[in-house]
Design a protein around this motif. Structure first.
Motif, PDB file in Angstrom:
ATOM      1  N   GLU A 104       7.301  37.466   0.868  1.00 55.63           N
ATOM      2  CA  GLU A 104       7.487  36.126   1.433  1.00 55.63           C
ATOM      3  C   GLU A 104       6.180  35.576   1.989  1.00 55.63           C
ATOM      4  O   GLU A 104       5.917  34.371   1.885  1.00 55.63           O
ATOM      5  CB  GLU A 104       8.594  36.150   2.483  1.00 55.63           C
ATOM      6  CG  GLU A 104       9.967  36.316   1.856  1.00 55.63           C
ATOM      7  CD  GLU A 104      11.094  36.516   2.864  1.00 55.63           C
ATOM      8  OE1 GLU A 104      10.811  36.801   4.060  1.00 55.63           O
ATOM      9  OE2 GLU A 104      12.265  36.399   2.446  1.00 55.63           O
ATOM     10  N   ALA A 105       5.339  36.444   2.563  1.00 60.08           N
ATOM     11  CA  ALA A 105       4.025  35.998   3.048  1.00 60.08           C
ATOM     12  C   ALA A 105       3.153  35.547   1.875  1.00 60.08           C
ATOM     13  O   ALA A 105       2.428  34.552   1.972  1.00 60.08           O
ATOM     14  CB  ALA A 105       3.334  37.119   3.820  1.00 60.08           C
ATOM     15  N   VAL A 106       3.235  36.260   0.758  1.00 62.75           N
ATOM     16  CA  VAL A 106       2.499  35.862  -0.449  1.00 62.75           C
ATOM     17  C   VAL A 106       3.024  34.516  -0.948  1.00 62.75           C
ATOM     18  O   VAL A 106       2.236  33.625  -1.298  1.00 62.75           O
ATOM     19  CB  VAL A 106       2.597  36.953  -1.531  1.00 62.75           C
ATOM     20  CG1 VAL A 106       1.992  36.469  -2.849  1.00 62.75           C
ATOM     21  CG2 VAL A 106       1.920  38.240  -1.061  1.00 62.75           C
ATOM     22  N   TYR A 107       4.342  34.349  -0.985  1.00 64.65           N
ATOM     23  CA  TYR A 107       4.927  33.065  -1.386  1.00 64.65           C
ATOM     24  C   TYR A 107       4.403  31.925  -0.499  1.00 64.65           C
ATOM     25  O   TYR A 107       4.039  30.862  -0.992  1.00 64.65           O
ATOM     26  CB  TYR A 107       6.447  33.111  -1.290  1.00 64.65           C
ATOM     27  CG  TYR A 107       7.185  33.842  -2.384  1.00 64.65           C
ATOM     28  CD1 TYR A 107       6.561  34.372  -3.505  1.00 64.65           C
ATOM     29  CD2 TYR A 107       8.564  33.997  -2.292  1.00 64.65           C
ATOM     30  CE1 TYR A 107       7.262  35.029  -4.491  1.00 64.65           C
ATOM     31  CE2 TYR A 107       9.288  34.652  -3.275  1.00 64.65           C
ATOM     32  CZ  TYR A 107       8.639  35.165  -4.381  1.00 64.65           C
ATOM     33  OH  TYR A 107       9.349  35.808  -5.350  1.00 64.65           O
ATOM     34  N   ARG A 108       4.375  32.148   0.817  1.00 62.12           N
ATOM     35  CA  ARG A 108       3.904  31.096   1.738  1.00 62.12           C
ATOM     36  C   ARG A 108       2.434  30.760   1.476  1.00 62.12           C
ATOM     37  O   ARG A 108       2.053  29.591   1.460  1.00 62.12           O
ATOM     38  CB  ARG A 108       4.112  31.513   3.196  1.00 62.12           C
ATOM     39  CG  ARG A 108       5.547  31.400   3.665  1.00 62.12           C
ATOM     40  CD  ARG A 108       5.675  31.572   5.176  1.00 62.12           C
ATOM     41  NE  ARG A 108       5.191  32.867   5.659  1.00 62.12           N
ATOM     42  CZ  ARG A 108       5.909  33.991   5.653  1.00 62.12           C
ATOM     43  NH1 ARG A 108       7.153  33.991   5.187  1.00 62.12           N
ATOM     44  NH2 ARG A 108       5.395  35.108   6.128  1.00 62.12           N
TER      45      ARG A 108
END
Length: 149
Positions: A104-108
């Motif tokens: 999710e951090a990569v997505y953000r």
């Protein structure tokens, strides 16, 4: 569950990161020379190389997982795309939500940078990870090939 923090690499993380990276490489029965460890870590700290990013999952001062990310040009998009090259969570932290939080951090980050795609690969028999990937990603029909060693 203890508080989970996802954050970028810091210089002080190198020794603990090496332990995680070694675990990742062991899982895939791979090895890297010491100079590769040093160069890989340095790249993710280098402000002159914004295309390479590293994230760590941390809880109560202990590093639980890592994500290595590479942004690169793509012939199907004007914008750079985001390749989640490596994702690893220590065995004792699996099921803690660290893997999902790292993705999710990569997505953000990809959204912040305007990347139209985030992609990654895994081995077909990596069932534990694929349970998460099937919930948070979309499996494609592509098969990876590479030049023989």
């Amino acid at each position: 569950m203890r508080e989970l923090v996802i954050r970028p690499f810091e210089a002080r993380d190198e020794e603990a990161w090496r332990v995680l990276w070694r675990g990742y490489l062991d899982f895939y029965q791979a090895q890297c020379a010491d100079e590769v460890y040093k160069a890989s870590f340095a790249r993710m700290l280098d402000p002159e190389r914004p295309q390479q990013v590293g994230f760590l999952a941390e809880s109560e001062g202990a590093l639980l997982g890592l994500a290595h990310v590479i942004f690169h040009a793509h012939n199907w998009h004007l914008e750079e795309v985001c390749y989640l090259q490596d994702l690893y969570v220590a065995p004792e932290a699996r099921g803690s939500g660290a893997g999902r939080a790292l993705i999710e951090a990569v997505y953000r980050l990809a959204d912040t940078r305007g990347a139209p795609a985030v992609y990654w690969t895994t081995q077909e028999d990596n069932r534990t990870a694929r349970q998460l990937y099937d919930r948070i990603g979309e499996k494609t029909a592509f098969i990876k090939y590479q030049r023989p060693a």
